[in-house]
Every structure is written in structure tokens, then in C-alpha cells.
Design a protein around this motif. Sequence first.
Motif, PDB file in Angstrom:
ATOM      1  N   HIS A  58       0.851  -1.194   0.000  1.00 46.86           N
ATOM      2  CA  HIS A  58       0.000   0.000   0.000  1.00 46.86           C
ATOM      3  C   HIS A  58       0.884   1.240   0.000  1.00 46.86           C
ATOM      4  CE1 HIS A  58      -3.169   2.863   0.910  1.00 46.86           C
ATOM      5  NE2 HIS A  58      -4.069   1.903   0.735  1.00 46.86           N
ATOM      6  N   ALA A  59       0.526   2.222  -0.845  1.00 51.26           N
ATOM      7  CA  ALA A  59       1.327   3.435  -0.980  1.00 51.26           C
ATOM      8  C   ALA A  59       1.495   4.162   0.348  1.00 51.26           C
ATOM      9  CB  ALA A  59       0.684   4.358  -2.014  1.00 51.26           C
TER      10      ALA A  59
ATOM     11  N   GLU B 265      -4.491  -2.302   5.571  1.00 54.47           N
ATOM     12  CA  GLU B 265      -4.762  -3.603   4.950  1.00 54.47           C
ATOM     13  C   GLU B 265      -5.358  -4.573   5.972  1.00 54.47           C
ATOM     14  OE1 GLU B 265      -2.227  -4.576   1.029  1.00 54.47           O
ATOM     15  OE2 GLU B 265      -1.267  -5.167   2.890  1.00 54.47           O
TER      16      GLU B 265
ATOM     17  N   TYR C 156     -10.439   0.973  -0.687  1.00 54.72           N
ATOM     18  CA  TYR C 156     -10.142   0.558  -2.061  1.00 54.72           C
ATOM     19  C   TYR C 156     -10.976  -0.677  -2.405  1.00 54.72           C
ATOM     20  CZ  TYR C 156      -6.846  -1.937   0.958  1.00 54.72           C
ATOM     21  OH  TYR C 156      -6.278  -2.649   1.984  1.00 54.72           O
TER      22      TYR C 156
ATOM     23  N   GLU D 258     -16.254   1.295  -1.520  1.00 56.85           N
ATOM     24  CA  GLU D 258     -15.100   1.882  -2.182  1.00 56.85           C
ATOM     25  C   GLU D 258     -15.233   3.405  -2.224  1.00 56.85           C
ATOM     26  OE1 GLU D 258     -12.556   1.504  -6.360  1.00 56.85           O
ATOM     27  OE2 GLU D 258     -14.409   0.359  -6.086  1.00 56.85           O
TER      28      GLU D 258
ATOM     29  N   ASN E  91       1.121 -10.904  -4.377  1.00 56.81           N
ATOM     30  CA  ASN E  91       1.337  -9.461  -4.266  1.00 56.81           C
ATOM     31  C   ASN E  91       2.806  -9.261  -3.923  1.00 56.81           C
ATOM     32  OD1 ASN E  91       1.075  -6.722  -3.989  1.00 56.81           O
ATOM     33  ND2 ASN E  91      -0.242  -6.799  -2.188  1.00 56.81           N
TER      34      ASN E  91
ATOM     35  N   ASN F 187      -1.660  -5.515  -7.867  1.00 60.11           N
ATOM     36  CA  ASN F 187      -2.185  -4.781  -6.714  1.00 60.11           C
ATOM     37  C   ASN F 187      -2.092  -3.282  -6.993  1.00 60.11           C
ATOM     38  OD1 ASN F 187      -2.909  -3.862  -4.147  1.00 60.11           O
ATOM     39  ND2 ASN F 187      -0.807  -4.033  -3.389  1.00 60.11           N
ATOM     40  N   PRO F 188      -3.179  -2.624  -7.358  1.00 59.38           N
ATOM     41  CA  PRO F 188      -3.099  -1.226  -7.769  1.00 59.38           C
ATOM     42  C   PRO F 188      -2.768  -0.235  -6.666  1.00 59.38           C
ATOM     43  CG  PRO F 188      -5.389  -1.959  -7.704  1.00 59.38           C
ATOM     44  CD  PRO F 188      -4.544  -3.172  -7.495  1.00 59.38           C
ATOM     45  N   VAL F 189      -2.871  -0.629  -5.392  1.00 60.85           N
ATOM     46  CA  VAL F 189      -2.576   0.326  -4.315  1.00 60.85           C
ATOM     47  C   VAL F 189      -1.171   0.142  -3.750  1.00 60.85           C
ATOM     48  CG1 VAL F 189      -4.986   0.625  -3.669  1.00 60.85           C
ATOM     49  CG2 VAL F 189      -3.625  -1.135  -2.526  1.00 60.85           C
TER      50      VAL F 189
END
Length: 581
Positions: A46-47, A78, A176, A209, A550, A571-573
Motif C-alpha cells: 500500500h502506498a 490492509e 479501495y 469503495e 502481491n 495490486n493497484p494500491v
Amino acid sequence: MRTPSSKPLSRFFLLAALLLAPLAQAGGGAQAPAAHPPGAAIASGHALATEAGLEILRQGGNAFDAAVAVSSTLSVVEPISSGLGGGGFFLLHDVSSGQDLFLDAREYAPQSATPDKFLDKNGDLDRERSVNGPWSAAIPGLPAALVELAGKHGRLPLKASLAPAIRIAGEGFPVYARMARGYQSRREVMERYPGTREVYLRNGKPIAEGDIFRQPELANTLKLLADKGFDGFYRGETARKLLAGVKQAGGSWTAQELANYRVKLRTPIAFDYRGWKITTAPPTSSGGIALAEMLQILEGYQLKGMDPVQRTHLVVEAMRRAYRDRTFFLGDPDFTQVPQRVLLSKDYALGLRSTINPDKATPSDLLSGNPTPLEDDETTHFSIIDREGNRVAATQTVNLLYGSGLIPRGTGVLLNNEMDDFALKPGTPNAFGVMGYEANAPKPGKRPLSSMTPTFMESADKVAVLGTPGGSRIITMVLLGILGYDDGLSAQQVAALPRYHHQWLPDVIEAESGTFSPETIRGLQALGHTLKLPGDEAAGGRGSSHVWGNLQTVEWDRTTNTLSGGSDPRNPVGLAKVQAE
């Protein structure tokens, strides 16, 4: 008159050549390996967690302080994958001492959790009790690991390293898609418990979301941990609330069990593979031994440039044999005698290699034995290298999606359901369709077997840190990542590698969509392999997801003195980020 010997003069020139060699080599284009990285690199799921780690590094912290920040922030953002109510493994490299250390913060079984408690009136495994609610929860280990990291390895106070997580828990973050979908799939269980409803429902509606998800109770629990260290979680206010919540839900923990929790310092597994030193997780992880077996089998083949059918066949056969051995020999080394020296022996790997037919798949039922319990799909991993060369590979979990679903009121702590990772009834499949036996049977204080495999790779010119969630597929994903680095791939290419997996039983190759070409599929089938591909229900087994894992990895190229990171594109985040010197 005695004539002077020529030997002293020749020795002088030899010494001069040796002293000048590094200078000449550097001037000629081939640089000597750098002594330390040009900055720091962090990759996480996660960013916000990656940025939290970089924030702590900017404050003068080292990789271990950053690990506290990343781990605790992942515990906030998460909750589907990890949290203070779970546990994890932390593989550390301390550059000042040159030592590699392994912190085992795996959860352990409470006194009340005897095997009979997980059987129904017919003597069958009670699946409801093993995966949902208070009986599925083992005593958490992650908070103790954060205290240990900060107190024994970090430079900053625990309060400083926990500050980003406390801030994010209080201020909130956007929900998310994966988090919202996961809640919907576990909603029926989670909404049984008042503490969970208070956190996840807003005016009677579940999180969606884009919502800003705030957790003030979790922020308070983190503040108590920051202020009081170990006692801020395992004794005092938080402990009382945890015990009351478990009891109210029908379970049974004791204050002594919480207060007695300790992180175990274990010796990492280390072995060589084609010029790489691999350092990885020992039991209670099954990952390191299985990884060593697979790679030491495969080092007898020239995989680079090999036909994809033949390469996949050999890799699968190595997977098959390593996963079979997990069944018989692996468990908590404090309770089970693990024949580690034999399993890590190159001679043993040679014997296993000799049983592989290069032209035909080995049916798994010809390798006698019974399958073993595996780790969850919902886990998280992060990798760190700091500017001094300290590094951390950490994998943490609450087991299944949102763990047990139970949050004791007033804590914000979502408890794990790690009890299902034990062999609760010998020979009966757990949540992942796999079985276990005596080596992994539950006992008070015992830690369940795990597949989490945080790993370091080091060659003459490169250092890499990698790991991933992914359930029983964790070990094979790390294996494919190592083979990718050995093939010369970049960190991001390693994170994006297509994945396949074989775990001995069921006797099928699972693969992500697009991993194999039609020609490779036909070639593997001709060798006798059964494939389980997305959408293929006829192949048997527990199914194959469209994508999985991931993987988070960072790499330091010591020749060019550059850092790079790879964050799984599935995993886009997630975020891999390099911080310059």
C-alpha cells in the motif's frame, strides 16, 4: 660475491599488481562494488505504508525503524491481510554486525485450544469454529515484533515509528476495491460481533469503495503500544479489552497467555544457488526448507534458455518433491524435531533430483505420504533497503480474509484465525483443501506451520529483498522470483512475472491466466501433467485464480550503485519507491 636473487623483485611487482588491480579495473569501466546504497528503497502492498517508511527514514531512522512504520501502517490500511491481531516473520540484515536475524512473531495456540474443541458431535472437523470467531484466534504476535524491532534494532523511539500509523488510523484513508469486496464476502461473519459492527458499519451500512475509513479505537490501541511498549498491548487496558471481547464471543483466553507472549529469535536458513547466497525463513515457516530443496534440485539443470515445456516440467517436479517433504517433517521446532540438516543437504537434493524423469511427470501418489497445512491467501509483504545497507524482508498476516472477523470492543484489533493453520483433525483438509498430521497438531503455546517466506538474495554485485502473500503459493512465487533475478530480470519484471504452482496434492499445475502458451500447455500435458487453469473446472483441485500474489521486492545493484523496486502490478494500491541520498 653473491648474486642478488630475482625473487624479491618479482614479489614486489606481484604485490604492486594486486594493489593496483582495483584501480585499473575501476578506470577501465568495470567498477568495484559500492560499499553502501545511494539511498533507500521500500516496496509494500500500500502506498501509504511505503510513504510511512520513507517518512521515518527522513527523520533519521534506519531500515528497522522504517519496518515498524510500514508494518504498523499496513495493519491500519490492509485489515483484510494483516494487523495487530495477527503475526508475521521479519528477516533482518544488520550491516554493522554483518548478521542476518530472523524474528518469529507467529501467533501461538492458547491453552484452551485443544483438538477436541474443533470437532462437532460426530467427531468431524467443525469448520465454522476453526475459521470464524474467538476459537479460531491464536495469541497475536505482531505488536511484540514492533516493540522488539524498535527496542533492539532501531534508532528512533517506538512512539516516533508508530506515529504515521496512529495518524492514518485517526484521520482515515479511502477504502479501495479489494477491501470493499473482501468485506462483502465476510460480511455475515463480521457483523455477528458488536465490536466489528462498530468499526465497519456507518449508519448501518457497510464500508464501500471511496469511503474514508477511520479507526479511532485502533489509533488509541496504537498510542498505548507507543507509550507503554509491550505492556501497552499484552497487559493493562488493551489486554483487558481483548480478554473481555474473546470471552463475550464465547472463547477463552487468559491474561497470563497474553503476558507470556514472546518473539522468538531464530537462525535464518542460508544456502548457495548458482553464485547467489539465499537467506530465508526457518521453521515455523515451511518456506525456507522447501525453497532450499527446490533450488538445490534445480541447480543441477541449465534452466536459462531451456525450452519452456522442459523448464516448467523440471521446476514443477522440484516443487512436487519439496511440498511432499513439508508434510512429514515440518512444524514448530520448539515442539517438533525437524531434520533440517538432512533436508538442506545437497546430497539429499541430489537424491531427489535422481528421481525426476525428464520426459514424464511423476504421479504424486507415487511419492508416498500425506499433504500438509498451508498458509493463507490474504497476507502482506514488504521489502526495505536503507542507505547503510540494512535490509528487512517481512511477511505478516491475520490468516484468512479479515481473519476471524472478531474485533473485541474498544480495541479496533481484528483477531486472526490462525488456528486453522494447525492440523486440527489429522487427515482432514483445512480451508485450503490440504491436510496435516502430528508435526503440526495444536498444543498450548505451539505456533502453526506457515508458508510465509521473506528472503534475501546476494551475489558479488547485487542484493535483492523479496517476498509475497499468496497462501500455499507463497513459496513457489518466491522461487519463481529468485529464478527471475537469476535470469537477469529487473525488480519490476520479477514482481510482474507470470506464476504457476504445484503443491504435490492435489496433483495439478495451477497457473494464472496467460502464463502458458497453447503450445506449452500441450507439451506439459504430453508429459503427463494435469493443468488447472482459470475457468477450467474439469481439471480438479481447489481451483485457480485469474491472478494471485502481491510480490514486493527491492534491488541494489552494487556495480552501478543504483536502487530499484518492484511492486506487484496485480495490486493497484501497492508502491515501490526509491529515496535518493
